[in-house]
Design an enzyme around this catalytic site. Structure first.
Site, short mmCIF file in Angstrom:
data_model
loop_
_atom_site.label_atom_id
_atom_site.label_comp_id
_atom_site.label_asym_id
_atom_site.label_seq_id
_atom_site.Cartn_x
_atom_site.Cartn_y
_atom_site.Cartn_z
N ASP A 166 9.98 -1.49 8.96
CA ASP A 166 9.37 -2.32 8.32
C ASP A 166 10.62 -1.65 6.91
O ASP A 166 9.82 -1.67 5.48
CB ASP A 166 7.80 -1.62 7.68
N LYS A 223 14.65 -5.22 7.14
CA LYS A 223 15.84 -5.01 8.26
C LYS A 223 15.23 -7.35 7.83
O LYS A 223 16.87 -7.50 8.05
CB LYS A 223 15.38 -5.16 9.43
N GLY A 248 7.09 -7.37 13.02
CA GLY A 248 6.73 -8.37 11.78
C GLY A 248 7.86 -8.33 10.80
O GLY A 248 7.91 -7.28 10.00
N HIS A 249 9.02 -9.67 10.58
CA HIS A 249 10.05 -8.84 9.32
C HIS A 249 10.09 -10.36 8.56
O HIS A 249 10.23 -11.53 8.93
CB HIS A 249 11.86 -9.11 10.46
N GLN A 304 11.57 -2.22 14.40
CA GLN A 304 10.74 -1.06 14.23
C GLN A 304 12.17 -0.06 13.81
O GLN A 304 12.48 -0.43 13.76
CB GLN A 304 10.49 -0.15 15.82
P1 GDP Z 1 10.89 -5.39 8.20
O1 GDP Z 1 10.32 -5.44 9.42
O2 GDP Z 1 11.87 -4.05 8.31
O3 GDP Z 1 11.99 -6.47 8.63
O4 GDP Z 1 10.45 -5.45 7.39
P2 GDP Z 1 9.00 -6.09 6.55
O5 GDP Z 1 8.87 -7.04 6.31
O6 GDP Z 1 7.85 -5.69 7.77
O7 GDP Z 1 8.40 -5.17 5.17
C1 GDP Z 1 9.71 -5.07 4.34
C2 GDP Z 1 8.70 -5.40 3.43
O8 GDP Z 1 9.81 -5.56 2.14
C3 GDP Z 1 8.51 -7.49 3.03
O9 GDP Z 1 7.07 -7.28 2.33
C4 GDP Z 1 9.72 -7.50 2.68
O10 GDP Z 1 9.61 -9.33 1.47
C5 GDP Z 1 10.01 -6.26 1.41
N1 GDP Z 1 11.21 -6.65 0.96
C6 GDP Z 1 13.02 -6.21 1.38
N2 GDP Z 1 13.30 -6.09 0.33
C7 GDP Z 1 12.90 -6.33 -0.42
C8 GDP Z 1 13.18 -5.11 -1.70
O11 GDP Z 1 14.84 -5.32 -2.23
N3 GDP Z 1 12.72 -5.49 -2.94
C9 GDP Z 1 10.86 -5.54 -2.69
N4 GDP Z 1 9.79 -5.96 -3.80
N5 GDP Z 1 10.69 -6.26 -1.44
C10 GDP Z 1 11.70 -5.90 -0.38
P1 IMO Z 2 8.80 -3.50 12.57
O1 IMO Z 2 10.01 -4.31 13.72
C1 IMO Z 2 6.68 -0.22 11.62
C2 IMO Z 2 4.34 1.38 14.91
C3 IMO Z 2 2.43 0.98 15.62
C4 IMO Z 2 2.97 2.60 16.22
C5 IMO Z 2 2.78 2.73 16.62
C6 IMO Z 2 3.24 2.39 17.65
O2 IMO Z 2 8.37 -4.52 11.79
O3 IMO Z 2 9.42 -2.56 11.42
P2 IMO Z 2 2.65 -0.12 19.16
O4 IMO Z 2 2.21 -1.63 18.78
O5 IMO Z 2 4.27 -0.43 18.94
O6 IMO Z 2 2.86 0.56 20.46
O7 IMO Z 2 2.87 0.35 17.72
O8 IMO Z 2 4.82 2.17 16.52
N1 IMO Z 2 5.39 0.24 14.73
C7 IMO Z 2 5.89 -0.71 13.93
N2 IMO Z 2 5.01 0.44 12.26
N3 IMO Z 2 7.24 -1.28 12.17
C8 IMO Z 2 6.97 -2.38 12.86
O9 IMO Z 2 8.44 -2.90 13.80
C9 IMO Z 2 6.44 -1.66 13.91
N4 IMO Z 2 5.88 -1.63 15.22
C10 IMO Z 2 5.42 -1.09 15.79
O10 IMO Z 2 2.67 0.83 13.47
O11 IMO Z 2 2.41 3.80 14.47
MG MG Z 3 8.10 -5.09 9.69
#
Ligand code: GDP
Ligand code: IMO
Ligand code: MG
Length: 423
Positions: free
Chosen positions: A13, A16, A40-41, A224
């Site tokens: 998270d 990415k 979840g991106h 991840q």
């Molecule tokens: P990912 O799994 O690495 O793609 O990240 P996620 O989407 O799960 O979580 C990142 C969160 O941060 C999302 O809600 C993005 O919209 C948000 N985000 C990414 N970059 C920024 C930033 O620079 N500032 C803010 N406020 N939100 C950001």
């Molecule tokens: P993105 O790509 C954050 C975590 C779960 C748990 C562990 C194992 O959005 O960054 P799993 O379901 O993979 O067997 O869970 O890994 N986890 C993540 N945490 N971002 C993710 O993906 C994750 N995918 C799995 O919360 O701790």
């Molecule tokens: Mg994510």
């Protein structure tokens, strides 16, 4: 832009999805190589929010090709659902623009139920998985008992194989006190999904090698993060794939010497969702960010645990992944702070550590050693160039990049595409 691997440098998270969407402008092809719909991106475009689980975040740029590589585990029904959701949001996903590896392993409802039952059995030692069946599906792959996309493309053969798998897994589920699955329901749902996926399924290794020959640029989208890596993460509180740079090669069939650059994405602070040690976790940081309505999981909606930037972790991530360039996201999350802590070392008993200990129990005992930097105390979200950031924010970014040991290349000050500063 050459062939680039993008990885998460923390616990997932990191933002990415946002950075991939941004960088895709200069790529021809975006590839997912590992993980499944546990990812979840998030990509925000204007007023629209897209959450990608299996489909690469490059899909929002119409002229690019997106590939799900052999290393990804695919829940076929869920993938069809994701395609339909995106189409309903106006995203075009046409043949030729989206490819799925015929060698990718499949995730079935019994994997999800096993994932859940195993978590329940673990009680307070649970991993806190996303319950998407990821561990059991990769388990089947390693045990050489999994079914792959090429099986699903042959209905009669698939049905025979699935029948045996459902029988076996229902027995295991029963032993674990879980519900069983209906072979007919699973088979019908999968065969229905198969016909919707068929136009996209191909040998993606051959496709990618032809693209390489034609000089096209490939961007590898990690899912991840480094500390969720099956080998290098905080085992057993990890996911079941190689989330680090090497995973991009094995999960796509593109050899290491064709990779030109590794970008590590990290937040300006640290978050983790799920269980497991997190040395720089801090309740005040969590409360602050949750109070701003931020840091809730994109896949499960769970509140993420939050803490200070941990340079011990990111330094190790830079090593394992060979990170050349850093993208630091969510700088704006720290805008209101007067002072900001950064973890530079861990203390374990009387020892001072520069890298995380391998033993997760020892990591749980590590005390963070902090330095304190001055905050900038004003919004950064409008900054479009490096020079427009407050001086203290620039100092902070330089400090965390230096402590990580890689070059700062991108700073992100908001979720939008245009809230991205390239250095
Ligand atoms: P990912 O799994 O690495 O793609 O990240 P996620 O989407 O799960 O979580 C990142 C969160 O941060 C999302 O809600 C993005 O919209 C948000 N985000 C990414 N970059 C920024 C930033 O620079 N500032 C803010 N406020 N939100 C950001
Ligand atoms: P993105 O790509 C954050 C975590 C779960 C748990 C562990 C194992 O959005 O960054 P799993 O379901 O993979 O067997 O869970 O890994 N986890 C993540 N945490 N971002 C993710 O993906 C994750 N995918 C799995 O919360 O701790
Ligand atoms: Mg994510």
């Amino acid at each position: 832009m050459a062939n680039t691997i993008l990885v998460g440098a923390q616990w997932g998270d990191e933002g990415k999805g946002k950075i991939i969407d941004f960088l895709t402008e200069h790529a021809d092809i975006v590839v997912r190589s590992q993980g499944g719909n546990n990812a979840g991106h998030t990509v925000i475009l204007g007023a629209k929010k897209y959450i990608l689980h299996l489909i690469p975040s490059g899909i929002l740029r119409r002229e690019k090709v997106c590939v799900i590589g052999n290393g990804v585990v695919i829940d076929p029904v869920s993938l069809v659902g994701e395609i339909e959701t995106l189409k309903a949001q106006g995203v075009k996903i046409g043949k030729g623009q989206f490819l799925i590896s015929d060698a990718a392993h499949l995730v079935f409802p019994y994997h999800r139920l096993l994932d859940e039952r195993r978590e329940v059995k673990k009680g307070r030692n649970k991993i806190g998985t996303t319950k998407r069946g990821i561990g059991p599906a990769y388990g089947d792959k390693a045990a050489r008992t999994g079914l792959r996309m090429c099986d699903l493309m042959q209905p009669a053969l698939f049905t025979e194989k699935l029948r045996l798998k459902v029988r076996e897994n229902n027995a295991v589920l029963k032993a674990l006190g879980g519900a069983s699955v209906s072979f007919k329901e699973v088979n019908d749902a999968c065969l229905g999904a198969a016909e919707k996926l068929r136009p996209f399924v191909t040998n993606t290794v051959v496709y990618l090698h032809e693209a390489l020959k034609a000089g096209r640029n490939i961007l590898f989208e990690g899912a991840q993060g480094t500390f969720l890596d099956l080998d290098h993460g905080t085992y057993p509180y990890v996911t079941s794939s190689n989330t680090t740079a090497g995973g991009a090669c094995t999960g796509s069939g593109v050899p290491p010497h064709r990779m030109d650059r590794v970008i590590g994405v990290m937040k300006a602070y640290t978050t983790r969702v799920g269980e497991g040690p997190f040395p720089s976790e801090d309740v005040l940081v969590s409360d602050m960010l949750h109070g701003m309505g931020r840091e809730y999981g994109a896949t499960t909606g769970r509140a993420r645990r939050c803490g200070w930037f941990d340079a011990v972790a990111t330094r190790y991530a830079a090593m394992i992944n060979g990170i050349d360039d850093l993208a630091v996201t969510n700088l704006d999350g720290l805008d209101s702070l007067e002072r900001i802590k950064v973890c530079t070392h861990y203390k374990l008993g009387r020892k001072q550590l520069d890298v995380p200990p391998t033993d997760t129990r020892q990591l749980a005992e590590c005390e963070p050693v902090y330095i304190e930097l001055e905050g900038w105390g004003k919004p950064t979200t409008e900054a479009k160039r490096w020079g427009e950031l407050p001086a203290k924010a620039r100092e902070y970014l330089k400090a965390i990049a230096e402590l990580t040991g890689a070059k700062l290349a991108i700073a992100s000050v908001g979720p939008g595409r245009d809230q991205t500063i390239v250095l």
